[in-house]
Write a protein that holds these residues in place. Structure first.
Motif, mmCIF file in Angstrom:
data_model
loop_
_atom_site.group_PDB
_atom_site.id
_atom_site.type_symbol
_atom_site.label_atom_id
_atom_site.label_comp_id
_atom_site.label_asym_id
_atom_site.label_seq_id
_atom_site.Cartn_x
_atom_site.Cartn_y
_atom_site.Cartn_z
ATOM 1 N N ALA A 245 69.636 -48.628 -60.107
ATOM 2 C CA ALA A 245 70.558 -49.202 -61.218
ATOM 3 C C ALA A 245 71.019 -50.525 -61.058
ATOM 4 O O ALA A 245 71.360 -51.167 -59.796
ATOM 5 C CB ALA A 245 71.887 -48.413 -61.089
ATOM 6 N N TRP A 246 70.998 -51.191 -62.203
ATOM 7 C CA TRP A 246 71.611 -52.715 -62.073
ATOM 8 C C TRP A 246 73.169 -52.568 -62.110
ATOM 9 O O TRP A 246 73.828 -52.589 -63.258
ATOM 10 C CB TRP A 246 71.333 -53.546 -63.283
ATOM 11 C CG TRP A 246 71.833 -54.877 -63.217
ATOM 12 C CD1 TRP A 246 72.797 -55.474 -64.182
ATOM 13 C CD2 TRP A 246 71.454 -56.113 -62.488
ATOM 14 N NE1 TRP A 246 72.896 -56.735 -63.993
ATOM 15 C CE2 TRP A 246 72.201 -57.138 -62.725
ATOM 16 C CE3 TRP A 246 70.635 -56.249 -61.378
ATOM 17 C CZ2 TRP A 246 72.206 -58.273 -62.335
ATOM 18 C CZ3 TRP A 246 70.549 -57.419 -60.601
ATOM 19 C CH2 TRP A 246 71.275 -58.665 -61.204
ATOM 20 N N ASP A 247 73.754 -52.150 -61.191
ATOM 21 C CA ASP A 247 75.201 -51.915 -61.137
ATOM 22 C C ASP A 247 76.071 -52.557 -59.868
ATOM 23 O O ASP A 247 75.328 -53.393 -59.420
ATOM 24 C CB ASP A 247 75.653 -50.603 -61.240
ATOM 25 C CG ASP A 247 74.851 -49.853 -59.821
ATOM 26 O OD1 ASP A 247 74.634 -50.424 -58.987
ATOM 27 O OD2 ASP A 247 74.802 -48.353 -60.088
ATOM 28 N N ASP A 248 77.162 -51.789 -59.454
ATOM 29 C CA ASP A 248 77.939 -52.501 -58.405
ATOM 30 C C ASP A 248 77.088 -52.460 -56.992
ATOM 31 O O ASP A 248 77.984 -52.944 -55.755
ATOM 32 C CB ASP A 248 79.544 -51.999 -58.526
ATOM 33 C CG ASP A 248 79.442 -50.583 -58.049
ATOM 34 O OD1 ASP A 248 78.277 -49.889 -58.302
ATOM 35 O OD2 ASP A 248 80.632 -50.122 -58.064
ATOM 36 N N PRO B 197 73.267 -56.085 -54.503
ATOM 37 C CA PRO B 197 74.097 -57.110 -53.451
ATOM 38 C C PRO B 197 74.679 -58.247 -54.203
ATOM 39 O O PRO B 197 74.073 -58.575 -55.088
ATOM 40 C CB PRO B 197 72.910 -57.533 -52.671
ATOM 41 C CG PRO B 197 71.816 -56.451 -52.606
ATOM 42 C CD PRO B 197 72.022 -55.912 -53.852
ATOM 43 N N ASP B 198 75.982 -58.636 -53.942
ATOM 44 C CA ASP B 198 76.723 -59.548 -54.404
ATOM 45 C C ASP B 198 76.112 -61.010 -54.424
ATOM 46 O O ASP B 198 76.166 -61.360 -55.459
ATOM 47 C CB ASP B 198 78.055 -59.822 -53.508
ATOM 48 C CG ASP B 198 79.011 -58.668 -53.706
ATOM 49 O OD1 ASP B 198 78.908 -57.731 -54.572
ATOM 50 O OD2 ASP B 198 79.738 -58.404 -52.883
ATOM 51 N N VAL B 199 75.085 -61.221 -53.237
ATOM 52 C CA VAL B 199 74.463 -62.381 -53.541
ATOM 53 C C VAL B 199 73.474 -62.369 -54.711
ATOM 54 O O VAL B 199 73.243 -63.467 -55.422
ATOM 55 C CB VAL B 199 73.930 -62.717 -52.312
ATOM 56 C CG1 VAL B 199 72.495 -62.046 -51.792
ATOM 57 C CG2 VAL B 199 73.196 -64.299 -52.278
ATOM 58 N N ILE B 200 72.806 -61.368 -54.878
ATOM 59 C CA ILE B 200 71.849 -61.315 -56.087
ATOM 60 C C ILE B 200 72.504 -61.540 -57.357
ATOM 61 O O ILE B 200 72.040 -62.139 -58.120
ATOM 62 C CB ILE B 200 71.096 -60.108 -55.977
ATOM 63 C CG1 ILE B 200 70.563 -59.747 -54.547
ATOM 64 C CG2 ILE B 200 70.051 -60.018 -57.064
ATOM 65 C CD1 ILE B 200 69.648 -60.827 -54.306
ATOM 66 N N GLU C 105 66.030 -61.847 -51.029
ATOM 67 C CA GLU C 105 67.295 -61.446 -50.499
ATOM 68 C C GLU C 105 68.443 -62.518 -50.428
ATOM 69 O O GLU C 105 69.556 -62.251 -50.408
ATOM 70 C CB GLU C 105 67.130 -60.869 -49.071
ATOM 71 C CG GLU C 105 66.843 -61.928 -48.108
ATOM 72 C CD GLU C 105 66.476 -61.189 -46.762
ATOM 73 O OE1 GLU C 105 65.986 -61.951 -45.816
ATOM 74 O OE2 GLU C 105 66.801 -60.035 -46.604
ATOM 75 N N ASN C 106 68.064 -63.605 -50.336
ATOM 76 C CA ASN C 106 69.188 -64.695 -50.602
ATOM 77 C C ASN C 106 69.431 -65.115 -52.114
ATOM 78 O O ASN C 106 70.220 -66.023 -52.509
ATOM 79 C CB ASN C 106 68.779 -66.257 -49.725
ATOM 80 C CG ASN C 106 68.435 -65.784 -48.609
ATOM 81 O OD1 ASN C 106 69.287 -65.244 -47.947
ATOM 82 N ND2 ASN C 106 67.192 -66.177 -47.938
ATOM 83 N N GLY C 107 68.893 -64.650 -53.061
ATOM 84 C CA GLY C 107 68.968 -64.744 -54.749
ATOM 85 C C GLY C 107 68.258 -66.012 -55.205
ATOM 86 O O GLY C 107 68.541 -66.514 -56.261
#
Length: 170
Positions: free
Chosen positions: A103-106, A109-112, A158-160
């Protein structure tokens, strides 16, 4: 008379329900079938990929697997226990990575999320979000659509860091 009418109605509804359920079951695709999409004719390479996938993920022996070829990778899509997966192989037939649909939800990962908001894709809605599994470097794949209905796909590490192509080591 009322009980006879009730019995007849119940019998008719049961018959209708049984017919509908049977018809839906009959249209189910056969298990263990590899479906090779555009650019993926049945050949030795594709048979080898199907065997490698079945050896690596035995559950795919009994599931329908849809294969597509791109300029960069071969991708196998399938579901196991109601979870969608996508496994990638490079153009030489070497395993790259397996992704699961999330799911694209909370839980993303914040960085993404932050880098997505700062990327050229920030006007797109994420329809499907795939998270890589089983490798030391985390990768993601996003299937997106803009408000006009145009689709766009992108890869992310993983670093966005976003990319138009998958992260395949040559």
């Amino acid at each position: 008379m009322k009980s006879l009418l009730g019995f007849a109605t119940s019998l008719a509804l049961s018959l209708l329900l049984t017919t509908v359920l049977f018809a839906q079951t009959a249209t189910k695709k056969p298990v263990g079938k590899n479906e090779f999409g555009k650019g993926m004719p049945v050949n030795d390479m594709n048979q080898r990929l199907a065997k490698q996938l079945a050896d690596k993920i035995p559950e795919t022996k009994t599931e329908v697997v849809a294969w597509v070829g791109t300029d960069y990778v071969y991708a196998a899509s399938y579901a196991v226990d109601n979870i969608e997966y996508m496994t990638l192989y490079d153009r030489s037939g070497n395993y790259v990575e397996t992704f699961s649909n999330q799911a694209w939800d909370d839980r993303v990962p914040d960085v993404i999320k932050m880098e997505f908001d700062n990327s050229p894709y920030n006007t797109y809605a994420v329809n499907r979000f795939w998270e890589g599994t089983g490798t030391s470097d985390k990768h993601y794949y996003l299937e997106m659509q803009d408000k006009n209905g145009s689709s766009k796909n992108a890869w992310c590490d993983e670093n966005g860091k976003f990319s138009e192509t998958p992260f395949v080591k040559n």
